[in-house]
Design a protein around this motif. Structure first.
Motif, short mmCIF file in Angstrom:
data_model
loop_
_atom_site.label_atom_id
_atom_site.label_comp_id
_atom_site.label_asym_id
_atom_site.label_seq_id
_atom_site.Cartn_x
_atom_site.Cartn_y
_atom_site.Cartn_z
N VAL A 101 0.84 -1.21 0.00
CA VAL A 101 0.00 0.00 0.00
C VAL A 101 0.87 1.25 0.00
O VAL A 101 0.56 2.24 -0.68
CB VAL A 101 -0.96 -0.02 1.21
CG1 VAL A 101 -1.67 1.33 1.35
CG2 VAL A 101 -1.98 -1.14 1.06
N ARG A 102 1.97 1.19 0.75
CA ARG A 102 2.89 2.33 0.76
C ARG A 102 3.44 2.59 -0.64
O ARG A 102 3.54 3.74 -1.08
CB ARG A 102 4.03 2.06 1.74
CG ARG A 102 5.05 3.18 1.82
CD ARG A 102 6.17 2.86 2.82
NE ARG A 102 7.18 3.91 2.83
CZ ARG A 102 7.10 5.04 3.51
NH1 ARG A 102 6.04 5.26 4.27
NH2 ARG A 102 8.06 5.94 3.45
N MET A 103 3.77 1.51 -1.36
CA MET A 103 4.27 1.68 -2.73
C MET A 103 3.23 2.34 -3.61
O MET A 103 3.53 3.26 -4.39
CB MET A 103 4.69 0.34 -3.32
CG MET A 103 5.11 0.41 -4.78
SD MET A 103 5.80 -1.12 -5.42
CE MET A 103 7.47 -1.02 -4.74
N LEU A 104 1.99 1.90 -3.51
CA LEU A 104 0.93 2.48 -4.34
C LEU A 104 0.70 3.94 -4.00
O LEU A 104 0.42 4.76 -4.88
CB LEU A 104 -0.36 1.68 -4.17
CG LEU A 104 -0.33 0.27 -4.77
CD1 LEU A 104 -1.62 -0.47 -4.46
CD2 LEU A 104 -0.11 0.31 -6.28
N LYS A 105 0.83 4.31 -2.74
CA LYS A 105 0.66 5.71 -2.35
C LYS A 105 1.76 6.58 -2.96
O LYS A 105 1.49 7.67 -3.47
CB LYS A 105 0.66 5.85 -0.82
CG LYS A 105 -0.62 5.39 -0.15
CD LYS A 105 -0.64 5.72 1.33
CE LYS A 105 -0.79 7.22 1.57
NZ LYS A 105 -2.13 7.73 1.19
N VAL A 106 3.00 6.09 -2.92
CA VAL A 106 4.11 6.88 -3.45
C VAL A 106 4.13 6.89 -4.97
O VAL A 106 4.31 7.92 -5.61
CB VAL A 106 5.45 6.37 -2.89
CG1 VAL A 106 6.63 7.10 -3.53
CG2 VAL A 106 5.51 6.54 -1.37
N HIS A 107 3.94 5.71 -5.58
CA HIS A 107 4.06 5.61 -7.04
C HIS A 107 2.82 6.11 -7.78
O HIS A 107 2.95 6.59 -8.92
CB HIS A 107 4.31 4.15 -7.45
CG HIS A 107 5.66 3.64 -7.07
ND1 HIS A 107 6.12 2.41 -7.47
CD2 HIS A 107 6.65 4.19 -6.34
CE1 HIS A 107 7.34 2.22 -6.98
NE2 HIS A 107 7.68 3.30 -6.30
N CYS A 108 1.65 5.99 -7.17
CA CYS A 108 0.42 6.33 -7.89
C CYS A 108 -0.31 7.53 -7.27
O CYS A 108 -0.51 8.54 -7.94
CB CYS A 108 -0.52 5.11 -7.92
SG CYS A 108 0.18 3.68 -8.76
#
Length: 249
Positions: A101-108
């Motif tokens: 979820v952290r990745m999706l927040k930063v990348h998207c």
């Protein structure tokens, strides 16, 4: 002086953009999580290029961090470089959900929100640009990382088409392997990767600025990776996924 805001600005591709834009006469807003590294980066840029470099410490995986950068972008910013990102050491589905979820927040989410924060001012002035750093991985299938980068490419192309103003440019930058701290931070062993597969971060930034000036909506630096992407379009996605998984292991 034009102003550029760069996320993930203290290392790798982000730092390369900062050097390039400082040399080109931009005032800079450097965004990253580490205040100490931000101050050091700003100091080096001022010493070498005489550049004005404001620092903004923010974690783009948090609401507070995103809101802080959104607020700055509502002031006059001529170029936004959405570069912040990271990788996982494990493969899907072995990555903890909170890390995914952290990745999706930063990348998207961050790419979406920061782009939307910058665009009203650009539309009012009738000029501006956004570079969203994606990856060659966007064209292949390899877990949440490649999926998130595919979103960045699709979003960038769609946003550029919707804006419909040739003086407001939105471009996805899709490099292959670049010599940065990225893999080290993700605890990914790249010792077996041959030298010819690696790109230089300063070359990537230079190519990006050239392609942006040419009006490209997707930039793939390096002849090798242009060929990889071109060939990948004609290979069945199931086979591409199998090969990607084997390489990842």
């Amino acid at each position: 002086m034009p102003t550029a805001l760069i996320t993930g600005a203290t290392s790798g591709i982000g730092a390369a953009f900062a050097r390039r834009l400082a040399a080109d006469g931009f005032d800079l807003v450097l965004v990253a999580r580490d205040e100490t590294r931000l101050a050091e980066s700003a100091g080096r840029l001022k010493l070498r290029y005489g550049a004005s470099a404001q620092t903004l410490a923010a974690d783009l995986a948090t609401e507070e961090g995103l809101a802080r950068v959104e607020s700055r972008l509502r002031d006059e910013v001529d170029l936004l470089v959405n570069n912040a990102g990271f990788g996982h050491p494990a493969a899907f589905p072995d990555v903890p959900i909170e890390d995914e979820v952290r990745m999706l927040k930063v990348h998207c989410e961050a790419v979406l929100r920061l782009t939307l924060a910058a665009l009203p001012g650009m539309r009012e002035r009738g000029r501006g640009a956004v570079i969203n750093v994606a990856s060659v991985a966007a064209f292949f299938t390899r877990g949440t990382y490649s999926a998130s980068k595919a979103w960045v490419v699709n979003f960038s192309e769609s946003a550029a088409a919707e804006i419909g103003n040739p003086r407001i440019r939105i471009m996805a930058l899709c490099p292959g392997f670049v010599r940065t701290e990225f893999h080290q931070r993700a605890l990914i062993d790249m010792s077996g990767m041959p030298g010819f597969m690696w790109l230089d971060a300063d070359d990537v930034a230079r190519t990006a600025m050239r392609d942006l000036a040419l009006g490209k909506r997707v930039s793939v630096p390096g002849a090798l990776y242009k060929a990889v992407v071109a060939v990948g379009k004609f290979v069945p996605r199931g086979l591409v996924g199998a090969v990607s998984a084997r390489i990842g292991r």
